[in-house]
Design an enzyme around this catalytic site. Structure first.
Site, PDB file in Angstrom:
ATOM      1  N   GLY A 291     -15.743 132.867  23.650  1.00 35.02           N
ATOM      2  CA  GLY A 291     -17.046 133.510  23.771  1.00 35.02           C
ATOM      3  C   GLY A 291     -18.045 132.556  24.370  1.00 35.02           C
ATOM      4  O   GLY A 291     -18.832 132.915  25.243  1.00 35.02           O
ATOM      5  N   ALA A 292     -18.015 131.302  23.914  1.00 32.63           N
ATOM      6  CA  ALA A 292     -18.922 130.285  24.412  1.00 32.63           C
ATOM      7  C   ALA A 292     -18.428 128.924  23.956  1.00 32.63           C
ATOM      8  O   ALA A 292     -17.593 128.816  23.057  1.00 32.63           O
ATOM      9  CB  ALA A 292     -20.342 130.543  23.913  1.00 32.63           C
ATOM     10  N   ASN A 295     -20.766 122.575  24.858  1.00 33.02           N
ATOM     11  CA  ASN A 295     -20.896 121.314  25.580  1.00 33.02           C
ATOM     12  C   ASN A 295     -22.321 120.775  25.428  1.00 33.02           C
ATOM     13  O   ASN A 295     -23.291 121.508  25.593  1.00 33.02           O
ATOM     14  CB  ASN A 295     -20.588 121.524  27.059  1.00 33.02           C
ATOM     15  CG  ASN A 295     -19.356 122.364  27.284  1.00 33.02           C
ATOM     16  OD1 ASN A 295     -18.268 122.015  26.857  1.00 33.02           O
ATOM     17  ND2 ASN A 295     -19.522 123.499  27.947  1.00 33.02           N
ATOM     18  N   GLU A 328     -24.043 128.384  19.378  1.00 31.44           N
ATOM     19  CA  GLU A 328     -23.799 127.220  20.236  1.00 31.44           C
ATOM     20  C   GLU A 328     -24.935 126.213  20.160  1.00 31.44           C
ATOM     21  O   GLU A 328     -24.708 125.004  20.228  1.00 31.44           O
ATOM     22  CB  GLU A 328     -23.570 127.663  21.684  1.00 31.44           C
ATOM     23  CG  GLU A 328     -22.459 128.665  21.885  1.00 31.44           C
ATOM     24  CD  GLU A 328     -21.142 128.259  21.233  1.00 31.44           C
ATOM     25  OE1 GLU A 328     -20.838 127.059  21.188  1.00 31.44           O
ATOM     26  OE2 GLU A 328     -20.419 129.155  20.775  1.00 31.44           O
ATOM     27  N   HIS A 331     -24.605 123.988  17.216  1.00 30.09           N
ATOM     28  CA  HIS A 331     -23.633 122.916  17.460  1.00 30.09           C
ATOM     29  C   HIS A 331     -24.268 121.683  18.094  1.00 30.09           C
ATOM     30  O   HIS A 331     -23.718 120.576  17.975  1.00 30.09           O
ATOM     31  CB  HIS A 331     -22.538 123.413  18.409  1.00 30.09           C
ATOM     32  CG  HIS A 331     -21.419 124.138  17.747  1.00 30.09           C
ATOM     33  ND1 HIS A 331     -20.732 123.632  16.675  1.00 30.09           N
ATOM     34  CD2 HIS A 331     -20.828 125.332  18.048  1.00 30.09           C
ATOM     35  CE1 HIS A 331     -19.765 124.487  16.333  1.00 30.09           C
ATOM     36  NE2 HIS A 331     -19.815 125.525  17.136  1.00 30.09           N
ATOM     37  N   GLU A 350     -17.412 124.575  13.094  1.00 36.73           N
ATOM     38  CA  GLU A 350     -17.425 126.023  13.322  1.00 36.73           C
ATOM     39  C   GLU A 350     -17.945 126.802  12.125  1.00 36.73           C
ATOM     40  O   GLU A 350     -18.651 127.795  12.286  1.00 36.73           O
ATOM     41  CB  GLU A 350     -16.024 126.502  13.719  1.00 36.73           C
ATOM     42  CG  GLU A 350     -15.507 125.900  15.019  1.00 36.73           C
ATOM     43  CD  GLU A 350     -16.416 126.125  16.205  1.00 36.73           C
ATOM     44  OE1 GLU A 350     -17.341 126.966  16.124  1.00 36.73           O
ATOM     45  OE2 GLU A 350     -16.212 125.465  17.244  1.00 36.73           O
TER      46      GLU A 350
END
Length: 882
Positions: A291-292, A295, A328, A331, A350
């Site tokens: 999904g994504a 980075n 994301e 993260h 996650e």
């Protein structure tokens, strides 16, 4: 990383969603597998990399220097490399330069550089020239395509940076990166850091983009993309933010930009640590399997998870985009700034991001009732973790295949729900302070699970370490059986819960759990220890033992307590608590401790609930009754008649759609409409077809949430003319939501000729291989097309297999779990024994378990269903006589 593809698992009652890879067996490495780990005697400190991709020939060349620190003298250095051809390797150390002989171990994805003389301890610098391929496997440095051109993009998590440049490709080997990309003059490039310089050459028609030095980070978080990307730009809290896409889709980037700005501000405040980079790019990639991917500073997405037309998008699509962006961005702190030491703790990344994604979205959109969606997800995860085989949150993984299988519903769902339970116990602000303290202690470094929960324990002064150790180290779900409260106490017993009543293992497992009782609008929490036989129970007008629906356990009550809750389910429980109660009720049916009729009575009791998520959760159990328990057409017809008579009045009371409808009302109407459509309500089917054609002609003419539901109902009952129109939408639309929605609907038509057309289309070059397995899985999960789809897959296996990516075979195999007979199970086992699919053995195990579970469920509950249906018909006849 956010797994982007979801598919139905027929054991679960609420939303029935599970993550792409449901690989839940404990991972025990074979002897010698630990040898794949690199030595810590050589540690990288800085990479300087220049890459020149050739988008026409799908190749690239690179030159690289790696500054390393050597702990003791060595004569050879081993690092990771896969599909890399070495031109030269040399090392400078101790004032000398030596050339290396290179040996490759392809199985271990390692390259060893051997030197004529020993390299002394201290600093050294490797110089490497190499070439590679822009593969078509959606991993490493790979080729992504549109109708107009090629792009070079990356996906490195977990172990694929080694396909782009030789590296110490393990998360603990953090280093800084200086990246340069040589691109065609008309193209741009994006990487983790801002562009520091852009100079012509080398050679005609080229320019070199050099990016500023990154902070210390793991190799799997490096990213670079080359093409004609265009972006919407903004700024938040001093950080430059862009949302980028291919030129034909740049008009769909502003929505995501606004979301990212809000989330940036929210996280800066929540973590108490400013976003650590100067810029953040969010880039939509045409071909992208996950999904994504988070980075550092350059997050990549599937187009459907980032690009959206706010004017026509459904509520669900907006939610999904918001949640994936938030996931994301979480993260960037939790995973990028502070990274787990090794992949056995991937849940630290996650699970945390899955838990955290909900906070900013709920704050910006209280009308979306995110807390109810969280409760539904928790119930799904409890069912997932109650399967015959599962794994502990932290499990051993050493090889790339084992590591890939860690990205599952346990790492995402269970880990998130454990954090939710602990936060509910210690309090939101205390939990936030613990997170801040953990991050501050490990900035730009690596950490372990113990580091995390010790920080929470110290901050809260509560036994978080014991609770989390209990839940992280043990597989499975606890069920707590409560007696009737008396004298301020309630008796309790706990044991491991399995959905299947025939499973008896794990009987001696016990947990340390926070148990929060409902106390007249508040909660009163206690800690259940493994040897406790009772808990203090607060005086309350209603005994309910999972306040907020946030506990990681199933609850079982005495008949008197259950009936008391049932009588007040709408008046005294919050929506999230209702969802929890419904999930517990279904689990009792599945474990043969209750009857399907009793569950359907509960569905009727909540039929007027005003919350879409509550009703959706309840109707999930009805769907399971229809697909997994009802064995005859007569039973299915009777169930459809019951659902029509129960919910037609509810739907009618909502009235027609209105621009003033809340998001919840729109979703509630769509849930009821889809339910009645699946039950073949004639008026709904006619309305669905009318809306479908209107929406296809002009998506702005119908509200997106209702329109897409109507389109799905129409497609399931559709003809060749509608199929043709949807195929054209897929092939011509530039709106990813509408385009991919049309593609998915091609797979739900029930007419046999159209089923065959859809399957042919799925294995054609018209469908990207990131989508092919999903297109094949959908018909396998549908009663009307399952047998036809399975025969097609077997007879066209070469074409099917050619469309599978490294990871998507598990989707296809997982979809066979929808079968429900001994002969089908044997056929599935036989076929995949003869036709091996990479990295999917565990998916096959789970599919077989699901089939066995369905066989068992049907044998135990079908007689109950027949009796209940007969009683309903008798009641209806009696009412008609009066």
């Amino acid at each position: 990383m956010k797994l982007g593809c979801r598919f139905f698992l027929t054991e679960t009652p609420a939303k029935l969603a599970a993550t792409l890879t449901v690989s839940l067996l404990a991972l025990t490495p074979a002897p010698g597998m630990l040898a794949q780990r690199l030595s810590t005697s050589v540690v990288p400190e800085r990479y300087k990399i220049t890459l020149t991709p050739d988008l026409k020939t799908a190749t690239f060349s690179g030159v690289e220097s790696i500054d390393v620190q050597i702990a003791q003298p060595v004569s050879a250095i081993t690092l990771n490399a896969a599909e890399i051809a070495f031109q030269s390797v040399a090392i400078k150390a101790g004032g000398k330069e030596q050339k290396a002989a290179v040996s490759i171990d392809a199985a271990k994805e390692q390259a060893t550089f051997s030197f004529p003389e020993r390299i002394p301890a201290g600093k050294a610098s490797l110089s490497i020239a190499f070439t590679g391929i822009l593969n078509n496997e959606l991993r490493g440095f790979y080729l992504s395509k549109t109708e107009h051109r090629n792009y070079a993009v990356t996906q490195f998590e977990p172990t694929d940076a080694r396909r782009a440049f030789p590296s110490f490709d393990e998360p603990a080997f953090k280093a800084t990166f200086d990246i340069s990309l040589v691109a065609d003059s008309g193209d741009t490039a994006i990487s983790n850091s801002p562009i520091e310089s852009d100079t012509p050459g080398p050679g005609p028609g080229k320019h070199t983009l050099r990016f500023s030095t990154t902070p210390k980070m793991s190799t799997y978080l490096v990213a670079f993309l080359v093409g004609d990307f265009q972006c919407s730009s903004g700024e938040q809290d001093g950080v430059a933010i862009r949302v980028c896409a291919t030129p034909d889709k740049v008009a769909l980037t502003p929505y995501g930009l606004n979301v990212a700005k809000y989330v940036m501000s929210y996280f800066n405040n929540y973590f108490g640590i400013p976003y650590p980079l100067k810029k953040l790019d969010l880039i939509a990639v045409p071909d992208f399997e996950a999904g994504a991917m988070e980075n550092f500073g350059a997050i990549t997405y599937r187009e459907t998870d980032l690009l959206i037309d706010e004017k026509t998008a459904s509520v669900n699509s907006k939610k999904e985009v918001d949640l994936v962006i938030a996931h994301e961005m979480a993260h960037q702190w939790f995973g990028d700034l502070v990274t787990m030491q090794w992949w056995d703790n991937i849940w630290l990344n996650e699970g945390f991001a899955t838990w955290m994604e909900n906070k900013p979205v709920a704050a910006e959109h209280p009308e979306w009732n995110i807390d109810q969606a969280v409760a539904s997800g928790l119930s799904d995860t409890l069912n997932l973790d109650a399967q015959p085989t599962t794994r502990a949150i932290r499990a051993r993984a050493d090889t790339p295949d084992e590591i890939n299988q860690m990205f599952d519903g346990i790492a995402y769902g269970k880990a998130s729900d454990v954090l939710l339970s602990v936060e509910n116990y210690v309090g939101e602000e205390t939990f936030r302070k613990g997170v801040h303290n953990y991050l501050t202690a490990h900035l730009y470094a690596n950490a372990t699970a113990e580091d995390f929960w010790n920080a929470l324990t110290t901050t809260s002064r509560k036994p978080v370490d014991k609770i989390m150790t209990s839940l992280v180290a043990q597989p499975g779900v606890p069920i707590i059986t409560f007696g009737d409260p008396s004298g301020g106490k309630v008796s309790v017993t706990q044991q491991r819960f399995f959905l299947s009543p025939s499973i008896q293992t794990g009987a001696n497992q016990r947990w340390t759990l926070p148990v929060c009782f409902k106390k007249d609008g508040k909660q009163d929490c206690a800690v259940l220890t493994p040897d406790a036989a009772s808990l203090n129970a607060p005086a309350s007008s209603l005994f309910f033992a999972n306040s907020g629906g946030k506990g990681y356990y199933r609850s079982a009550y005495s008949p008197e307590a259950y009936n008391s809750i049932l009588a007040r389910v709408e008046s005294s429980l919050t929506p999230s608590e209702r969802i929890s109660f419904i999930g517990d009720a279904w689990a009792q049916v599945r474990a043969n401790k209750s009857s399907i009729g009793r569950y359907l009575d509960l569905v009727a009791a909540v039929k007027d609930d005003p919350n879409a998520e509550v009703l959706s959760s309840a109707l999930g159990g009805y769907s399971a009754a229809y697909t997994r328990i009802a064995a005859s057409s007569a039973e299915k017809t009777a169930l459809q008649a019951w659902v029509r008579s129960t919910f037609e009045p509810v739907y009618a009371r909502l009235g027609p759609p209105s621009d003033s409808d809340s998001s919840n009302t729109r979703e509630l109407r769509s849930t009821l409409f889809e339910t009645l459509g699946d039950a073949k309500d004639p008026a709904v089917l006619a309305e669905a077809r009318d809306i479908a054609y209107k929406y296809i002609a002009n998506p702005a003419s119908v509200e997106g949430t209702f329109a897409q539901t109507a389109l799905a109902v129409a497609a399931r009952n559709g003809d060749a003319a509608l199929f043709d129109k949807l195929q054209k939408v897929y092939e011509t639309s530039t709106d990813p939501e509408i385009q991919i929605g049309a593609l998915r609907l091609l797979a739900v038509f029930e007419d046999p000729a159209l089923v065959n057309r859809a399957l042919d289309y799925a294995v054609s070059d018209k469908v990207r291989n990131q989508d092919a397995a999903i297109q094949l899985a959908i018909p396998l999960e549908t009663d009307e097309s399952r047998d036809q789809a399975w025969k097609y897959i077997q007879s066209h296996w070469d074409r099917v297999q050619a469309q599978l990516t490294t990871n998507s075979g598990s989707i296809l195999i997982g979809s066979t779990s929808a079968f429900c007979s001994t002969s089908s199970r044997e056929d599935v086992e036989r076929f995949f024994a003869e036709h091996k699919v990479a990295a999917s053995g565990q998916s096959l195990t789970h599919a077989i378990e699901h089939i066995d579970g369905c066989i068992e469920l049907r044998s135990l509950q079908e007689p109950q269903l027949k009796a209940w249906l007969a009683s309903q018909q008798h009641s209806a006849s009696g009412a008609a006589m009066h």
